[in-house]
Design a protein around this motif. Sequence first.
Motif, PDB file in Angstrom:
ATOM      1  N   THR A  92       0.809  -1.219   0.000  1.00 23.88           N
ATOM      2  CA  THR A  92       0.000   0.000   0.000  1.00 23.88           C
ATOM      3  C   THR A  92       0.842   1.269   0.000  1.00 23.88           C
ATOM      4  O   THR A  92       0.560   2.201  -0.749  1.00 23.88           O
ATOM      5  CB  THR A  92      -0.928   0.032   1.236  1.00 23.88           C
ATOM      6  OG1 THR A  92      -0.120  -0.225   2.394  1.00 23.88           O
ATOM      7  CG2 THR A  92      -2.029  -0.977   1.145  1.00 23.88           C
ATOM      8  N   LEU A  93       1.871   1.305   0.829  1.00 19.43           N
ATOM      9  CA  LEU A  93       2.605   2.560   0.987  1.00 19.43           C
ATOM     10  C   LEU A  93       3.935   2.600   0.236  1.00 19.43           C
ATOM     11  O   LEU A  93       4.335   3.641  -0.279  1.00 19.43           O
ATOM     12  CB  LEU A  93       2.869   2.821   2.477  1.00 19.43           C
ATOM     13  CG  LEU A  93       1.629   3.028   3.331  1.00 19.43           C
ATOM     14  CD1 LEU A  93       2.021   3.330   4.763  1.00 19.43           C
ATOM     15  CD2 LEU A  93       0.778   4.155   2.774  1.00 19.43           C
ATOM     16  N   PRO A  96       4.124   2.175  -4.398  1.00 22.04           N
ATOM     17  CA  PRO A  96       4.013   3.304  -5.337  1.00 22.04           C
ATOM     18  C   PRO A  96       5.287   4.147  -5.428  1.00 22.04           C
ATOM     19  O   PRO A  96       5.388   5.013  -6.287  1.00 22.04           O
ATOM     20  CB  PRO A  96       2.871   4.149  -4.742  1.00 22.04           C
ATOM     21  CG  PRO A  96       2.174   3.267  -3.779  1.00 22.04           C
ATOM     22  CD  PRO A  96       3.178   2.294  -3.288  1.00 22.04           C
ATOM     23  N   LEU A  97       6.250   3.894  -4.542  1.00 22.55           N
ATOM     24  CA  LEU A  97       7.387   4.809  -4.455  1.00 22.55           C
ATOM     25  C   LEU A  97       8.695   4.274  -5.027  1.00 22.55           C
ATOM     26  O   LEU A  97       9.697   4.972  -5.033  1.00 22.55           O
ATOM     27  CB  LEU A  97       7.628   5.186  -2.987  1.00 22.55           C
ATOM     28  CG  LEU A  97       6.514   5.964  -2.307  1.00 22.55           C
ATOM     29  CD1 LEU A  97       6.931   6.340  -0.908  1.00 22.55           C
ATOM     30  CD2 LEU A  97       6.179   7.217  -3.093  1.00 22.55           C
ATOM     31  N   ARG A 100      10.531   6.347  -7.376  1.00 22.48           N
ATOM     32  CA  ARG A 100      10.902   7.691  -6.924  1.00 22.48           C
ATOM     33  C   ARG A 100      12.274   7.684  -6.252  1.00 22.48           C
ATOM     34  O   ARG A 100      12.734   6.658  -5.788  1.00 22.48           O
ATOM     35  CB  ARG A 100       9.863   8.187  -5.919  1.00 22.48           C
ATOM     36  CG  ARG A 100       8.502   8.319  -6.528  1.00 22.48           C
ATOM     37  CD  ARG A 100       8.010   9.739  -6.530  1.00 22.48           C
ATOM     38  NE  ARG A 100       6.572   9.733  -6.378  1.00 22.48           N
ATOM     39  CZ  ARG A 100       5.956  10.115  -5.277  1.00 22.48           C
ATOM     40  NH1 ARG A 100       6.649  10.547  -4.247  1.00 22.48           N
ATOM     41  NH2 ARG A 100       4.656  10.077  -5.203  1.00 22.48           N
ATOM     42  N   TYR A 104      12.150  10.009  -0.854  1.00 14.14           N
ATOM     43  CA  TYR A 104      10.749   9.736  -0.557  1.00 14.14           C
ATOM     44  C   TYR A 104      10.583   8.462   0.260  1.00 14.14           C
ATOM     45  O   TYR A 104       9.633   8.337   1.032  1.00 14.14           O
ATOM     46  CB  TYR A 104       9.941   9.662  -1.855  1.00 14.14           C
ATOM     47  CG  TYR A 104       9.819  11.004  -2.542  1.00 14.14           C
ATOM     48  CD1 TYR A 104       9.029  12.003  -2.002  1.00 14.14           C
ATOM     49  CD2 TYR A 104      10.507  11.278  -3.704  1.00 14.14           C
ATOM     50  CE1 TYR A 104       8.924  13.239  -2.609  1.00 14.14           C
ATOM     51  CE2 TYR A 104      10.412  12.509  -4.327  1.00 14.14           C
ATOM     52  CZ  TYR A 104       9.621  13.491  -3.785  1.00 14.14           C
ATOM     53  OH  TYR A 104       9.511  14.713  -4.373  1.00 14.14           O
ATOM     54  N   LEU A 106      12.646   7.503   2.581  1.00 18.45           N
ATOM     55  CA  LEU A 106      12.910   7.898   3.961  1.00 18.45           C
ATOM     56  C   LEU A 106      11.711   8.655   4.533  1.00 18.45           C
ATOM     57  O   LEU A 106      11.313   8.450   5.673  1.00 18.45           O
ATOM     58  CB  LEU A 106      14.157   8.776   4.028  1.00 18.45           C
ATOM     59  CG  LEU A 106      15.495   8.050   3.853  1.00 18.45           C
ATOM     60  CD1 LEU A 106      16.650   9.026   3.930  1.00 18.45           C
ATOM     61  CD2 LEU A 106      15.665   6.978   4.913  1.00 18.45           C
ATOM     62  N   LEU A 107      11.156   9.525   3.702  1.00 19.76           N
ATOM     63  CA  LEU A 107      10.051  10.345   4.187  1.00 19.76           C
ATOM     64  C   LEU A 107       8.836   9.518   4.550  1.00 19.76           C
ATOM     65  O   LEU A 107       8.224   9.710   5.599  1.00 19.76           O
ATOM     66  CB  LEU A 107       9.658  11.356   3.113  1.00 19.76           C
ATOM     67  CG  LEU A 107      10.483  12.621   3.139  1.00 19.76           C
ATOM     68  CD1 LEU A 107      10.210  13.445   1.901  1.00 19.76           C
ATOM     69  CD2 LEU A 107      10.156  13.412   4.387  1.00 19.76           C
ATOM     70  N   ILE A 108       8.473   8.597   3.671  1.00 20.61           N
ATOM     71  CA  ILE A 108       7.245   7.868   3.947  1.00 20.61           C
ATOM     72  C   ILE A 108       7.428   6.954   5.148  1.00 20.61           C
ATOM     73  O   ILE A 108       6.516   6.790   5.963  1.00 20.61           O
ATOM     74  CB  ILE A 108       6.749   7.086   2.711  1.00 20.61           C
ATOM     75  CG1 ILE A 108       5.268   6.751   2.884  1.00 20.61           C
ATOM     76  CG2 ILE A 108       7.525   5.813   2.498  1.00 20.61           C
ATOM     77  CD1 ILE A 108       4.470   6.854   1.632  1.00 20.61           C
ATOM     78  N   PHE A 110       9.312   7.652   7.565  1.00 24.55           N
ATOM     79  CA  PHE A 110       9.277   8.546   8.729  1.00 24.55           C
ATOM     80  C   PHE A 110       7.832   8.848   9.115  1.00 24.55           C
ATOM     81  O   PHE A 110       7.485   8.859  10.299  1.00 24.55           O
ATOM     82  CB  PHE A 110      10.036   9.836   8.442  1.00 24.55           C
ATOM     83  CG  PHE A 110      10.107  10.768   9.621  1.00 24.55           C
ATOM     84  CD1 PHE A 110      10.823  10.416  10.745  1.00 24.55           C
ATOM     85  CD2 PHE A 110       9.434  11.978   9.615  1.00 24.55           C
ATOM     86  CE1 PHE A 110      10.880  11.258  11.850  1.00 24.55           C
ATOM     87  CE2 PHE A 110       9.488  12.827  10.708  1.00 24.55           C
ATOM     88  CZ  PHE A 110      10.212  12.459  11.825  1.00 24.55           C
ATOM     89  N   GLY A 111       6.999   9.061   8.112  1.00 31.94           N
ATOM     90  CA  GLY A 111       5.577   9.264   8.380  1.00 31.94           C
ATOM     91  C   GLY A 111       4.973   8.047   9.071  1.00 31.94           C
ATOM     92  O   GLY A 111       4.206   8.155  10.030  1.00 31.94           O
ATOM     93  N   LEU A 112       5.403   6.900   8.594  1.00 29.42           N
ATOM     94  CA  LEU A 112       4.943   5.636   9.169  1.00 29.42           C
ATOM     95  C   LEU A 112       5.359   5.528  10.631  1.00 29.42           C
ATOM     96  O   LEU A 112       4.591   5.086  11.490  1.00 29.42           O
ATOM     97  CB  LEU A 112       5.569   4.504   8.354  1.00 29.42           C
ATOM     98  CG  LEU A 112       4.924   3.155   8.418  1.00 29.42           C
ATOM     99  CD1 LEU A 112       3.493   3.259   7.965  1.00 29.42           C
ATOM    100  CD2 LEU A 112       5.687   2.190   7.533  1.00 29.42           C
ATOM    101  N   LEU A 113       6.577   5.956  10.882  1.00 33.13           N
ATOM    102  CA  LEU A 113       7.083   5.954  12.260  1.00 33.13           C
ATOM    103  C   LEU A 113       6.184   6.792  13.157  1.00 33.13           C
ATOM    104  O   LEU A 113       5.780   6.361  14.237  1.00 33.13           O
ATOM    105  CB  LEU A 113       8.507   6.508  12.255  1.00 33.13           C
ATOM    106  CG  LEU A 113       9.200   6.801  13.593  1.00 33.13           C
ATOM    107  CD1 LEU A 113      10.683   6.604  13.393  1.00 33.13           C
ATOM    108  CD2 LEU A 113       8.964   8.207  14.092  1.00 33.13           C
ATOM    109  N   ILE A 115       3.118   7.575  12.737  1.00 30.71           N
ATOM    110  CA  ILE A 115       1.826   6.907  12.890  1.00 30.71           C
ATOM    111  C   ILE A 115       1.924   5.751  13.872  1.00 30.71           C
ATOM    112  O   ILE A 115       1.108   5.616  14.795  1.00 30.71           O
ATOM    113  CB  ILE A 115       1.321   6.411  11.518  1.00 30.71           C
ATOM    114  CG1 ILE A 115       1.039   7.612  10.607  1.00 30.71           C
ATOM    115  CG2 ILE A 115       0.089   5.543  11.678  1.00 30.71           C
ATOM    116  CD1 ILE A 115       0.713   7.241   9.179  1.00 30.71           C
TER     117      ILE A 115
END
Lengths: 296, 257, 341
Positions: A92-93, A96-97, A100, A104, A106-108, A110-113, A115
């Motif tokens: 899912t996350l 798609p990357l 890229r 990105y 690392l960023l996603i 980090f967002g997951l972290l 959450i």
Amino acid sequence: MTIFIIQLLNSFFYAAVLFLIAAGLSLIYGVMRIVNLAHGSLYALGAYVSAWVVGGTVGHAASGTLGLAGLLLLLPVGAVAVAVVGAVIEPTLLRPLYRRPEEYHLLITFGLLMILEDAMKFLFGGTPLTAGSIMDHMGSIPIGRLLYPTYNLFVIAIGLIAALGLWWIIYRTKFGVILRATSQDRRMAAALGLNVSRVYVQAFAIGCFMAGLGGAVVVPAQAAVLGMGIEALILAFVVVVIGGLGSLEGALVGALIVGLVRTAGIQFFPEIELAVLYLIAMAVLLIRPTGLFGRA
Amino acid sequence: MSLLETVHLKKYFGDTHAVDDVNLTIEEGEFISLVGPNGAGKTSFCNVVSAYYSADSGKIIFQGEDVSNASVTQRVKAGIARSFQLVNLFDDLTAFDNVALAIFSREGKTRNIAALARRDSEVTREADAVLNQFGLAGKRNELARGLAQGERKLLDVALAYALRPKLVFLDEPTSGVSTRDKGQIMDTIASVVRGEGITAVVVEHDMDVVFKYSDRIVVMHQGAILAQGTPAEIRKNEQVAMILIGSSGPDAFSRKD
Amino acid sequence: MSLAVAKKGAITSIGPSAWRPAVVAIAILLVLAALPSLVDPYQTVLLTYGLIMAIAALGFNLLLGYTGLLSFGHSAYFGAGAYTVAFIVRDLGAQSMELCIVGGLLGALLISALFGFVCVRHTRIFFGILTLALSQVLWSLAFKFFWVTGGTDGIRVASAKLTLLGGFVNFAGPGSFQRFVFAYYYYVLGLFALATVIMWVIVHSPFGKALQAIRDNETRASFVGISVRRYRWIAFVISGAFTGLAGVLWVPLNGLTTPDILYWPFSGEIVFMTVLGGFRTFTGPIVGAVMFNYLKTYAVASTEYWQLLLGVVLVVLVLALPSGIVGTAARLAARFTRGTS
Ligand SMILES: Nc1ncnc2c1ncn2[C@@H]1O[C@H](COP(=O)(O)OP(=O)(O)OP(=O)(O)O)[C@@H](O)[C@H]1O
Ligand SMILES: [Mg+2]
């Protein structure tokens, strides 16, 4: 002498847990070229789930009917849960990357972290959770004139078994061949008819399982607390930087080095224990930029 | 004194002898073509001389000085420039900025942190002149990534040229370009390079082009120099013909692709 | 396809010949200058924080957007600036904010020069990990050497004792905090404007172009004679200095510095705000920092699980809006003007 042996065992215990975390991180990077910043949080999630299950009503029932064996059987639940979470996250996350730039990734993660950290706070609350009953059940064995928790030895054994098992999977099974082929050249693997997407999910889930297992085995000895994952990730980074990102041998050797230095550090230089670890990592990187076992 | 001299230059990749004991002397002002079948080691030779790869052994003497251990930037500063077989540009900068950057760098102005790049009228003028020379003036403000293959090839050469080198290696400046554009690109390159008195080593597969423009042709095979001489001499060399035929079909010397 | 998702050439298309950006910038500055008399002090404080973080993000983006290096350790330079100020005030009894700035900048420069020297030997993911790990050295030191750093309690820096502009403005006497907030806003705004101009010149200088060249194609950059590693290092130090300045300015406003600003999730926030605004544009980090500040304040005020909220925002951002607010807006604007002309 006895103290020395106990310290050595402590560092092996510590190394075993670190190895489980770092090996998962390294495996995921090796196959998918993704550095998962949420890896530490997955470790924490494993710890929480295991502690919750073992320390909860299910755990009481299990220990009532099966005793220690029942509790030990419940312990890996955290690892399985994390593997399932991983199997959901990857398609899912992350999928798609892949095309890229890695910023990105690392960023996603980090967002997951972010959450995951709050999700754990929400699910398990701010109070520490332990599965200490396992530790109590196992008792301790005499080493010299001192007593040492049997459970720690059990964890060291788990670490060893995990290392051997992982090595066996990667170098001795068909799945391992597929894994290595995919890690070397994704496009080539796809061209050869391998289902790369499936390999990725599997690799990611296994990596997560390792992190979760690290959390599961630590929780009878240390309570699961908020923020434990964020700290663990940094140590796992030190391990893979020393050992070489993407290398299983590296994760093992790195974990042993970090385990030994940390134990010595707590004893002799507690203030700069972490700093010393980073200095070692830095020195390794300056001399061997890809780590002790890393490939370019 | 020769401009460049390589002495027993070697570069192996495992069992592959990419550059195998090459002794080559290049005189100032020469236009040299480096030819040979695929995998002969032409690119590897350029790579080693331009410090992209370090040599396994041997020496590189440039203008009488041993530059064997000099870094890429040191060799660029000494006057060795190159273009790339696979185009190598600053894709998110405009054609103008690509060239301007080379000029800024040559002039030591990239150290300048407190002035606006576009305010430097000297560099602007020169960059525009270079774009003009390579027929790229119309593409001045387009991003390098948006240019056509032929234009990218030219820009790649323009970047090397803007450094005003003494010696330039052009690795297949016309590959991947239609035959019609090929002649045009080579004309442009030859006129610019000869006009400035730059010594050039051009890697090229098209023998028509090679015979037309070169002062001297160097033939490589399996990492070593097989033969060298004037176009007339090489045309007569049967061994060379065999090698090149083996690689590119029966009419290697009269190919008109 | 390096970052082709971001608006192509957005950085290079802002030419110094265009006077329009300058007019827009001055207009925005005027609005910002008028704001404290229009809104309540709380909003002023909030905006001050936003501007401070904008300086940090601006510095950070010299590395990410212009040099192509993703640092996950900029908390170190922010913290270096902040802690140096705290030491200066506590141990040297200094009161002058300018002295604090000089000292804090020196501290940040020292740390970033040291860390940068090691980190620029690597690129890509290794650079990220290394910057992260090194920043945690500082964190662990701040944490463990509590007799110097105050440990988790941190160090207090009382704003009332500080003076601005070489003692010209002080906050002794009644209504100290209100006067501080008001004056400090303008102080920060001035420094923010200065920092923005300096950064704008840097990225449009030949040096800035060289950084962009390194970002696009490191190999070719060295083949036009640029010493890639040295340039990266210089960029790193400049970046650290900007972020350090932000740390310096942050301390008096916050009144306290704690190890939290050295902990690596804070670095993550700097990355977050930059990407939120759009890292392939000059103004992106500024917009992103101010927006993030509001977003976080709002999230923290409205739920205990603000991290989760921000995490979801980040995930959605990465998946759906990778070129950030400014990048996306610029692209839409470009499409619109093309559509109408
Ligand atoms: N980085 C490398 N690693 C391993 N082998 C290499 C490398 N670079 C070149 N080689 C090998 O060295 C030999 C010479 O290659 P090189 O690219 O120099 O040939 P070339 O004459 O330029 O060929 P072409 O006309 O196809 O460009 C080839 O066998 C190639 O596979
Ligand atoms: Mg070649």
